[in-house]
Scaffold this motif. Structure first.
Motif, PDB file in Angstrom:
ATOM      1  N   UNK A   8      51.250  24.647 115.903  1.00 14.38           N
ATOM      2  CA  UNK A   8      52.022  25.790 115.422  1.00 14.38           C
ATOM      3  C   UNK A   8      51.722  26.068 113.955  1.00 14.38           C
ATOM      4  N   UNK A   9      51.017  27.160 113.712  1.00 13.53           N
ATOM      5  CA  UNK A   9      50.775  27.603 112.343  1.00 13.53           C
ATOM      6  C   UNK A   9      51.978  28.398 111.858  1.00 13.53           C
ATOM      7  N   UNK A  57      47.103  19.286 112.290  1.00 21.76           N
ATOM      8  CA  UNK A  57      47.194  18.530 111.045  1.00 21.76           C
ATOM      9  C   UNK A  57      46.163  19.104 110.079  1.00 21.76           C
ATOM     10  N   UNK A  58      46.054  18.487 108.901  1.00 23.75           N
ATOM     11  CA  UNK A  58      45.149  19.008 107.872  1.00 23.75           C
ATOM     12  C   UNK A  58      44.458  17.871 107.152  1.00 23.75           C
ATOM     13  N   UNK A  59      43.295  18.190 106.592  1.00 23.95           N
ATOM     14  CA  UNK A  59      42.550  17.276 105.724  1.00 23.95           C
ATOM     15  C   UNK A  59      42.172  18.040 104.463  1.00 23.95           C
ATOM     16  N   UNK A  84      50.134  21.303 104.025  1.00 24.75           N
ATOM     17  CA  UNK A  84      50.972  21.015 105.194  1.00 24.75           C
ATOM     18  C   UNK A  84      52.073  22.062 105.382  1.00 24.75           C
ATOM     19  N   UNK A  85      52.276  22.933 104.387  1.00 25.70           N
ATOM     20  CA  UNK A  85      53.254  24.010 104.537  1.00 25.70           C
ATOM     21  C   UNK A  85      52.717  25.159 105.384  1.00 25.70           C
ATOM     22  N   UNK A 129      56.198  15.206 104.970  1.00 31.94           N
ATOM     23  CA  UNK A 129      54.905  14.570 104.720  1.00 31.94           C
ATOM     24  C   UNK A 129      54.880  14.078 103.284  1.00 31.94           C
ATOM     25  N   UNK A 130      54.244  12.929 103.063  1.00 27.82           N
ATOM     26  CA  UNK A 130      54.169  12.373 101.714  1.00 27.82           C
ATOM     27  C   UNK A 130      52.782  11.809 101.458  1.00 27.82           C
TER      28      UNK A 130
END
Length: 500
Positions: free
Chosen positions: A62-63, A87-89, A174-175, A187-188
């Protein structure tokens, strides 16, 4: 930059900052080489330029922004075949991709996931943070904040994809989506938690040390199961086809969430027990490995996806189950109903078994909601003897579960079924009493199996019950009037359900 560390058992390749698509191509090349025996187990360590990746679990992708906006910010968007959701990198996040032959190392998939988590926890400890795992939610956490993300794919017993750990990256990325598809997930990073700058070179060296420690010694030390509880790793063309269909449709299975030992055999027969209503449960049963928390709302596309799965696999017998959904007014019964209705629209008069939760507080309503889905086998598991409920099944009510089975029998006139586990510390007289109680409410079918600890957070096994004891319980169950009894170390509530 590319450097390689070679030990006796694993090769570690540090490729520096590498675009995601290029790293994926490298993984595929190494995977082919590992399958053909042309390279050893290998772990690729890297960072990526900013990229958002989608997993195979469609509802978890979900974007929160339009895909085109990512491109304007220089962020790539890639659909992958790994497990999990979005997820993201980005730079400052360490990623490692193991290309490892699980069968050669004697590892089950669940063992492998635990090893990834351990590597993350060891790295974070050396950086000054105490991290933990959470039941049913793969990855690594600092309290309720996620810092390590896992998404894997297994092809022909060799792994792909891997784990990402936030060290000093910009968390703003991550937003742009709902991380892992979990609403409200925080997320941290190491830098945020410690409140100081982190040297990526140091973190990278510590990660490589943790990887070497985990895999350089070859096969891990594992507590050996009794001979009668060992099964070969799942494989085969039909197994892989079943897995691929489930992955393509983003469906959950109890086979995976319960770490079921029969997965290989069932999937090789083209059968699976579908887990609907999401992977998060509102209860905290200590025999189970499913995550506890606040579930998402039911997915309206799930019934269509279940029907598509049944059609692709050509199923003749479908088992549907769910987590406990105490947050829903009907306990999730309407999603069961909709799945069955949709499957029969697509498949015709397919045989269906519903393995339902206890519908605590809404049993009459739930049963009425299920009525349009008739006919079906109505299954609800007692799981263990009532004396062990406070330890094994807190939040459940033994008498309430019996009442549900009785109401279904009297209200629907269908075959009813239940299951219990042995090996949790129960006595023979307690088991006998449970069987008598089941017959008293008209239960027709029974399975009795060995409790196997599905995760390190679950209860320890008290006893490995021998096969001849299970056979004695099978004979006893038939003598008491059950029409069908499956009793054995590998017996599970839905195992061989189509043979009844």
């Amino acid at each position: 930059m590319c450097s390689t560390v070679i030990t006796d058992q694993v090769r570690i390749m540090d490729v520096g900052l590498m675009p995601y698509r290029q790293a994926l191509d490298l993984q595929l090349q190494l995977h082919a080489q590992r399958l053909s025996g042309r390279c050893p187990d290998t772990v690729v360590v890297c960072e990526h330029p900013s990229v958002v990746t989608l997993g195979v679990k469609g509802p978890a992708n979900r974007l929160t922004v339009a895909p085109g906006l990512l491109a304007t910010r220089g962020i790539d968007l890639v659909q992958t075949d790994r497990g999990g959701g979005v997820t993201a990198h980005n730079p400052g996040q360490l990623v490692f991709y193991p290309i490892i032959d699980l069968r050669a190392r004697g590892l089950a998939v669940s063992d492998y996931i635990r090893q990834l988590e351990t590597i993350g926890i060891v790295l974070l400890a050396r950086l000054g943070l105490k991290a933990q795992t959470r039941k049913g939610l793969p990855g690594v956490w600092i309290g309720d904040r996620k810092i390590g993300f896992i998404g894997v794919r297994i092809r022909h017993g060799v792994t792909l994809h891997g784990m990402a750990i936030n060290i000093a990256n910009d968390l703003g990325i991550f937003d742009l989506f709902v991380p892992c598809g979990i609403d409200g997930l925080q997320v941290t990073s190491v830098q945020r938690e410690l409140g100081r700058n982190i040297q990526m070179g140091q973190a990278r060296d510590l990660l490589m040390q943790a990887i070497e420690q985990a895999w350089a010694d070859g096969r891990p030390a594992r507590k050996r199961l009794p001979e009668w509880l060992r099964r070969p790793a799942p494989t085969g063309r039909l197994y892989e086809r079943t897995e691929q269909v489930l992955v393509d449709l983003g469906l959950e299975t109890v086979c995976m969430h319960a770490n079921c030992p029969n997965r290989g055999q069932c999937w090789a027969r083209g059968t699976a027990t579908i887990l609907i209503l999401g992977p998060i449960c509102t209860r905290r049963c200590r025999f189970c490995s499913v995550a506890t928390g606040r579930p998402s709302q039911p997915d309206p596309t799930e019934p269509m996806r279940v029907a598509e799965m049944a059609a692709r696999l050509g199923l003749r017998y479908l088992v549907i189950t769910s987590v406990d959904r105490d947050d829903l007014p009907d306990g999730g019964a309407s999603q069961f109903r909709d799945c069955v209705v949709e499957v029969r629209k697509r498949m015709g008069p397919i045989n269906v078994e519903l393995l339902v939760p206890d519908f605590k507080g809404c049993q009459e309503r739930a049963l009425e909601v299920l009525r349009p889905a008739l006919p079906f086998v109505f299954a609800h598991n007692l799981e263990t003897v009532p004396e062990l409920y406070p330890k094994v099944r807190p939040g459940a009510d033994y008498k309430g579960s019996l009442a549900l089975l009785r109401m279904a029998k009297e209200g629907f006139g269908v075959q009813t079924k239940s299951s219990i586990m042995l090996g949790l510390g129960e006595t023979d007289s307690q088991v006998e009493r449970v069987l008598m109680d089941l017959r008293a409410v008209g239960c027709d079918r029974l399975t009795i199996g060995q409790y196997l600890r599905p995760s390190k957070e679950s209860l320890e096994v008290v006893e490995y019950v021998r096969p001849e004891v299970f056979e004695a319980w099978r004979v006893r169950g038939l003598s008491m009037g059950f029409s069908w009894v499956l009793s054995g170390p590998f017996a599970r509530s839905s195992y061989m359900a189509d043979s009844a």
